[in-house]
Design a protein around this motif. Structure first.
Motif, PDB file in Angstrom:
ATOM      1  N   THR A 105      -5.193 -10.149   1.533  1.00  8.55           N
ATOM      2  CA  THR A 105      -4.050 -10.611   0.751  1.00  8.55           C
ATOM      3  C   THR A 105      -3.541 -11.950   1.267  1.00  8.55           C
ATOM      4  O   THR A 105      -3.730 -12.299   2.430  1.00  8.55           O
ATOM      5  CB  THR A 105      -2.894  -9.590   0.794  1.00  8.55           C
TER       6      THR A 105
ATOM      7  N   THR B 269      -1.114 -12.701  -3.698  1.00  7.48           N
ATOM      8  CA  THR B 269       0.219 -12.110  -3.781  1.00  7.48           C
ATOM      9  C   THR B 269       1.228 -13.027  -4.461  1.00  7.48           C
ATOM     10  O   THR B 269       2.370 -12.621  -4.679  1.00  7.48           O
ATOM     11  CB  THR B 269       0.732 -11.724  -2.385  1.00  7.48           C
TER      12      THR B 269
ATOM     13  N   ILE C 157       0.832  -3.666  -3.049  1.00  7.95           N
ATOM     14  CA  ILE C 157       0.015  -3.831  -1.849  1.00  7.95           C
ATOM     15  C   ILE C 157       0.183  -2.632  -0.923  1.00  7.95           C
ATOM     16  O   ILE C 157      -0.794  -2.137  -0.339  1.00  7.95           O
ATOM     17  CB  ILE C 157       0.382  -5.127  -1.110  1.00  7.95           C
TER      18      ILE C 157
END
Length: 218
Positions: free
Chosen positions: A28, A167, A179
């Motif tokens: 991420t 993100t 997440i």
């Protein structure tokens, strides 16, 4: 983090110890360039390996070029399922509708199954899963897609899997909670934070011998 030798998937260009077979990594970050750079260094296949990548935003040629920059010759050892650009032989196949998770999953599973028949060790990746989330009405359907067509294959194969999520993208739901939910299905989490041009800091959890932070450059 030491650069030890041994079995597993090497990731020495990122300063990581070899990663165990069957590991699934949730990758991420908010900076797409840094996220992609780390993704390709994790998924670029070494000698005697193969890569199977699902690319939602880049065409097959671009994906292969990025793999080749990350690891010499990796582009010749990769199969790509792309949602952008034309098909190119057997190594670059296309899917027309990224929101059709049934069709997407079937094609991706086919490529993964072919890889298991060709080599003992392969790397698999999705770039970007956040694009898929933004195209579907129910994020839970993405969880099902991952567990049925990606994570399940990793668990029964000698594979390393990487799923990248931007993100900063608008996925139609709260990205933090999304997440958090996804992390329960993956064996490891690597958060990428840009540290300037061609540099990033990785916050690593769930990778034996690698937990903590590491600075990388490319």
């Amino acid at each position: 983090m030491s650069l030890s030798t041994g079995s597993g998937f090497t990731a020495d260009s990122l300063g990581l110890d070899p990663i165990d077979d069957g590991t699934s990594v949730l990758l991420t970050g908010e900076d797409s360039d840094a996220l992609e750079a780390v993704f390709y260094r994790l998924t670029a296949p070494r000698d005697d390996e193969k890569a199977v990548l699902l690319a939602t935003d880049a065409d097959g040629r671009s994906v292969k070029q990025s793999l080749g920059r990350a690891e010499r010759g990796a582009d010749d050892r990769a199969a790509v399922l792309t949602c952008a650009g034309p098909a190119q032989g057997d190594d670059v196949r296309t899917v027309e509708d990224v929101s059709d998770l049934t069709g997407l999953g079937m094609q991706f599973s086919t490529l993964l199954a072919e890889a298991t028949g060709e080599v003992d060790d392969f790397r698999a990746g999705i770039l970007l899963c956040s694009t898929i989330m933004s195209e579907v009405e129910d994020t839970r359907s993405v969880y099902r897609f991952l567990n049925s067509n990606f994570l399940s294959e990793l668990r029964r194969s000698k594979a390393l899997g990487v799923c990248a999520v931007d993100t900063s993208a608008d996925i139609g739901s709260d990205v933090t909670s999304t997440i958090t939910g996804m992390k329960t299905s993956f064996s490891a989490h690597v958060e990428v934070e840009s540290a300037g041009r061609n540099r990033a800091t990785l916050d690593v959890s769930g990778l034996p011998g690698n937990d903590g932070t590491v600075d990388v450059s490319w």
